[in-house]
Scaffold this motif. Structure first.
Motif, PDB file in Angstrom:
ATOM      1  N   ARG A  19      50.678  19.152  69.121  1.00 49.07           N
ATOM      2  CA  ARG A  19      50.925  19.138  67.679  1.00 49.07           C
ATOM      3  C   ARG A  19      52.103  18.228  67.327  1.00 49.07           C
ATOM      4  NH1 ARG A  19      48.254  23.036  64.639  1.00 49.07           N
ATOM      5  NH2 ARG A  19      46.359  23.601  65.802  1.00 49.07           N
ATOM      6  N   GLU A  20      52.099  17.748  66.064  1.00 51.74           N
ATOM      7  CA  GLU A  20      53.165  16.856  65.616  1.00 51.74           C
ATOM      8  C   GLU A  20      54.487  17.586  65.436  1.00 51.74           C
ATOM      9  OE1 GLU A  20      51.962  14.784  62.124  1.00 51.74           O
ATOM     10  OE2 GLU A  20      50.332  13.698  63.116  1.00 51.74           O
ATOM     11  N   SER A  21      54.428  18.885  65.166  1.00 51.68           N
ATOM     12  CA  SER A  21      55.659  19.649  64.953  1.00 51.68           C
ATOM     13  C   SER A  21      55.523  21.026  65.581  1.00 51.68           C
ATOM     14  CB  SER A  21      55.967  19.782  63.454  1.00 51.68           C
ATOM     15  OG  SER A  21      54.903  20.446  62.790  1.00 51.68           O
ATOM     16  N   GLN A  22      56.651  21.691  65.753  1.00 52.15           N
ATOM     17  CA  GLN A  22      56.677  23.036  66.330  1.00 52.15           C
ATOM     18  C   GLN A  22      56.798  24.045  65.194  1.00 52.15           C
ATOM     19  OE1 GLN A  22      56.024  25.789  68.008  1.00 52.15           O
ATOM     20  NE2 GLN A  22      56.668  24.700  69.868  1.00 52.15           N
ATOM     21  N   GLU A  23      55.743  24.808  64.957  1.00 47.47           N
ATOM     22  CA  GLU A  23      55.735  25.769  63.855  1.00 47.47           C
ATOM     23  C   GLU A  23      55.788  27.210  64.332  1.00 47.47           C
ATOM     24  OE1 GLU A  23      52.261  24.598  61.648  1.00 47.47           O
ATOM     25  OE2 GLU A  23      53.258  22.852  60.769  1.00 47.47           O
ATOM     26  N   ASP A  24      55.813  27.439  65.643  1.00 49.71           N
ATOM     27  CA  ASP A  24      55.951  28.789  66.186  1.00 49.71           C
ATOM     28  C   ASP A  24      57.420  29.199  66.193  1.00 49.71           C
ATOM     29  OD1 ASP A  24      53.258  28.636  66.680  1.00 49.71           O
ATOM     30  OD2 ASP A  24      53.400  28.982  68.838  1.00 49.71           O
ATOM     31  N   ARG A  25      57.633  30.494  66.015  1.00 50.10           N
ATOM     32  CA  ARG A  25      58.964  31.066  66.131  1.00 50.10           C
ATOM     33  C   ARG A  25      58.863  32.385  66.900  1.00 50.10           C
ATOM     34  NH1 ARG A  25      59.617  26.670  64.461  1.00 50.10           N
ATOM     35  NH2 ARG A  25      61.025  25.943  62.793  1.00 50.10           N
ATOM     36  N   GLU A  55      56.531  25.304  58.983  1.00 54.08           N
ATOM     37  CA  GLU A  55      57.263  26.355  59.698  1.00 54.08           C
ATOM     38  C   GLU A  55      57.993  27.287  58.743  1.00 54.08           C
ATOM     39  OE1 GLU A  55      60.135  23.157  58.791  1.00 54.08           O
ATOM     40  OE2 GLU A  55      58.078  23.227  59.573  1.00 54.08           O
ATOM     41  N   LEU A  56      57.832  27.123  57.426  1.00 56.82           N
ATOM     42  CA  LEU A  56      58.629  27.900  56.485  1.00 56.82           C
ATOM     43  C   LEU A  56      58.444  29.402  56.659  1.00 56.82           C
ATOM     44  CD1 LEU A  56      59.444  27.275  52.808  1.00 56.82           C
ATOM     45  CD2 LEU A  56      58.365  29.440  53.395  1.00 56.82           C
ATOM     46  N   VAL A  57      57.204  29.875  56.692  1.00 50.29           N
ATOM     47  CA  VAL A  57      56.957  31.316  56.742  1.00 50.29           C
ATOM     48  C   VAL A  57      57.333  31.882  58.106  1.00 50.29           C
ATOM     49  CG1 VAL A  57      55.213  33.128  56.560  1.00 50.29           C
ATOM     50  CG2 VAL A  57      55.200  31.217  54.945  1.00 50.29           C
ATOM     51  N   SER A  58      56.973  31.196  59.175  1.00 51.09           N
ATOM     52  CA  SER A  58      57.318  31.703  60.507  1.00 51.09           C
ATOM     53  C   SER A  58      58.829  31.761  60.696  1.00 51.09           C
ATOM     54  CB  SER A  58      56.661  30.853  61.606  1.00 51.09           C
ATOM     55  OG  SER A  58      57.030  29.494  61.490  1.00 51.09           O
ATOM     56  N   GLU A  59      59.540  30.766  60.190  1.00 49.14           N
ATOM     57  CA  GLU A  59      60.997  30.763  60.290  1.00 49.14           C
ATOM     58  C   GLU A  59      61.600  31.899  59.471  1.00 49.14           C
ATOM     59  OE1 GLU A  59      64.933  29.781  61.121  1.00 49.14           O
ATOM     60  OE2 GLU A  59      63.091  29.120  62.117  1.00 49.14           O
ATOM     61  N   HIS A  60      61.132  32.061  58.236  1.00 47.19           N
ATOM     62  CA  HIS A  60      61.659  33.114  57.374  1.00 47.19           C
ATOM     63  C   HIS A  60      61.406  34.491  57.982  1.00 47.19           C
ATOM     64  CE1 HIS A  60      62.032  35.724  53.795  1.00 47.19           C
ATOM     65  NE2 HIS A  60      62.853  34.793  53.334  1.00 47.19           N
ATOM     66  N   ALA A  61      60.187  34.727  58.425  1.00 49.91           N
ATOM     67  CA  ALA A  61      59.849  36.036  58.987  1.00 49.91           C
ATOM     68  C   ALA A  61      60.631  36.321  60.262  1.00 49.91           C
ATOM     69  CB  ALA A  61      58.347  36.109  59.260  1.00 49.91           C
ATOM     70  N   SER A  62      60.847  35.302  61.074  1.00 51.15           N
ATOM     71  CA  SER A  62      61.568  35.518  62.336  1.00 51.15           C
ATOM     72  C   SER A  62      63.021  35.900  62.104  1.00 51.15           C
ATOM     73  CB  SER A  62      61.489  34.257  63.208  1.00 51.15           C
ATOM     74  OG  SER A  62      62.272  33.207  62.669  1.00 51.15           O
ATOM     75  N   GLN A  63      63.563  35.508  60.950  1.00 53.26           N
ATOM     76  CA  GLN A  63      64.938  35.837  60.621  1.00 53.26           C
ATOM     77  C   GLN A  63      65.073  37.133  59.822  1.00 53.26           C
ATOM     78  OE1 GLN A  63      67.589  34.060  61.672  1.00 53.26           O
ATOM     79  NE2 GLN A  63      66.216  32.660  62.737  1.00 53.26           N
ATOM     80  N   THR A  64      63.965  37.606  59.255  1.00 49.58           N
ATOM     81  CA  THR A  64      64.043  38.655  58.244  1.00 49.58           C
ATOM     82  C   THR A  64      63.323  39.950  58.601  1.00 49.58           C
ATOM     83  OG1 THR A  64      64.077  36.887  56.570  1.00 49.58           O
ATOM     84  CG2 THR A  64      63.659  39.120  55.780  1.00 49.58           C
TER      85      THR A  64
END
Length: 298
Positions: A19-25, A55-64
């Motif tokens: 993939r072009e970017s890493q969207e997993d958290r 990655e917005l939702v995965s990042e937010h959820a991983s922090q919250t």
């Protein structure tokens, strides 16, 4: 139960693949890190979030999400399954507020979830998922480390599954074939965080058909519960579909335990699994957490 025994965990292992970017958290919280004031129980939280769209939702959820879980009234009563279910809904509520006042991105991006939550004092294991990230549990022979009783504790949420298709259609949505894959809009999954364009109230304003009566993409998770025995040894693997779509559960567990028999730690096991999954051409982001649990009497 497990509170005075060694618990070996990997760090959050993610591989980008093709993939072009890493969207997993990933999130790993051991008892001293989990945001709870409980002085009676030792609690551990493990989660994989497989983002799509961005990655917005995965990042937010991983922090919250773990903070939302600890704040739920059900959590204080020890009703962990209900607390996880409520926390997932709370996370979507936060994303909706962000959509309303900050950015349209939560409407077009989302994330799967796979959670393993363990009360190390009582041995209670609660597993929850949305989408196609999974949790796998196996027992380990105390002498040889060979795995047995390999079980997937989660459920894949796909639009073509009869129950999911019916739920989507009852809500006013449609499952279509695109590129030979059944999809709900652009998604090949039917449950996730985010993706607000497929949820109320956003889907009401976007729908060109009759007024939707519910969420096309659901945040209602599959949940299962196990009581781990104090005389057993366990392996817990939490992984994104970039791993589980590449290797079946039995082969996955055997791959991990072969690393254990060679003296590798949990981090090295998870790294080997994620790197192997991401090494193929056109591979997905691959995320993996490995947890080794040894009961006091094992």
């Amino acid at each position: 139960m497990f509170q005075k025994t060694a618990m070996s965990t990997s760090d959050a292992i993610v591989a980008q693949g093709g993939r072009e970017s890493q969207e997993d958290r990933c999130t790993i919280l051991l008892p001293e890190e989990f945001p709870s004031s409980s002085d009676k129980h030792r609690l551990a939280f493990f989660a994989v979030y497989d983002g799509h769209g961005s990655e917005l939702v995965s990042e937010h959820a991983s922090q919250t999400l773990h903070h939302l879980l600890a704040k739920r009234p059900e959590f204080e009563r020890g009703e962990y399954a209900l607390a996880i279910k409520g926390a997932l809904k709370d996370e979507d509520s936060l994303l909706l507020e962000r959509f309303k006042y900050e950015s349209a991105e939560p409407a077009i991006s989302g994330s799967t979830v796979a959670v393993g939550f363990v009360n190390l004092t009582t041995g209670e294991l609660i597993v929850s998922n949305l989408g196609d990230s999974h949790v796998i549990l196996a027992e380990r022979d105390p002498r040889t480390e060979h795995p047995y009783h390999i079980r997937r504790l989660t459920e894949a949420h796909k639009p073509e599954a009869p129950r999911e298709r019916q739920r989507i259609e009852d809500a006013g949505g449609t499952v279509v074939m695109r590129g030979g894959i059944p999809r709900l809009g652009s998604l090949n999954m039917s449950r996730a965080l985010g993706d607000l364009q497929y949820k109320q109230p956003v889907n009401e304003s976007n729908s060109a058909r009759a007024r939707p009566t519910g969420d096309f993409v659901s945040n209602d998770p599959f949940i299962s519960r196990r009581t781990l025995r104090r005389d057993r040894r366990y392996l817990l693997v939490i992984a994104s579909d970039g791993v589980t779509d590449r290797i079946d559960d039995t082969a996955l567990v055997q791959h991990v335990m072969k690393q254990a028999m060679r003296g590798h730690g949990a981090r090295e096991m998870a790294q080997s699994l994620a790197s192997s999954s991401a090494s193929h051409a056109h591979s997905d982001n691959a995320s993996c957490i490995v947890v080794l649990l040894d009961g006091q009497g094992s």
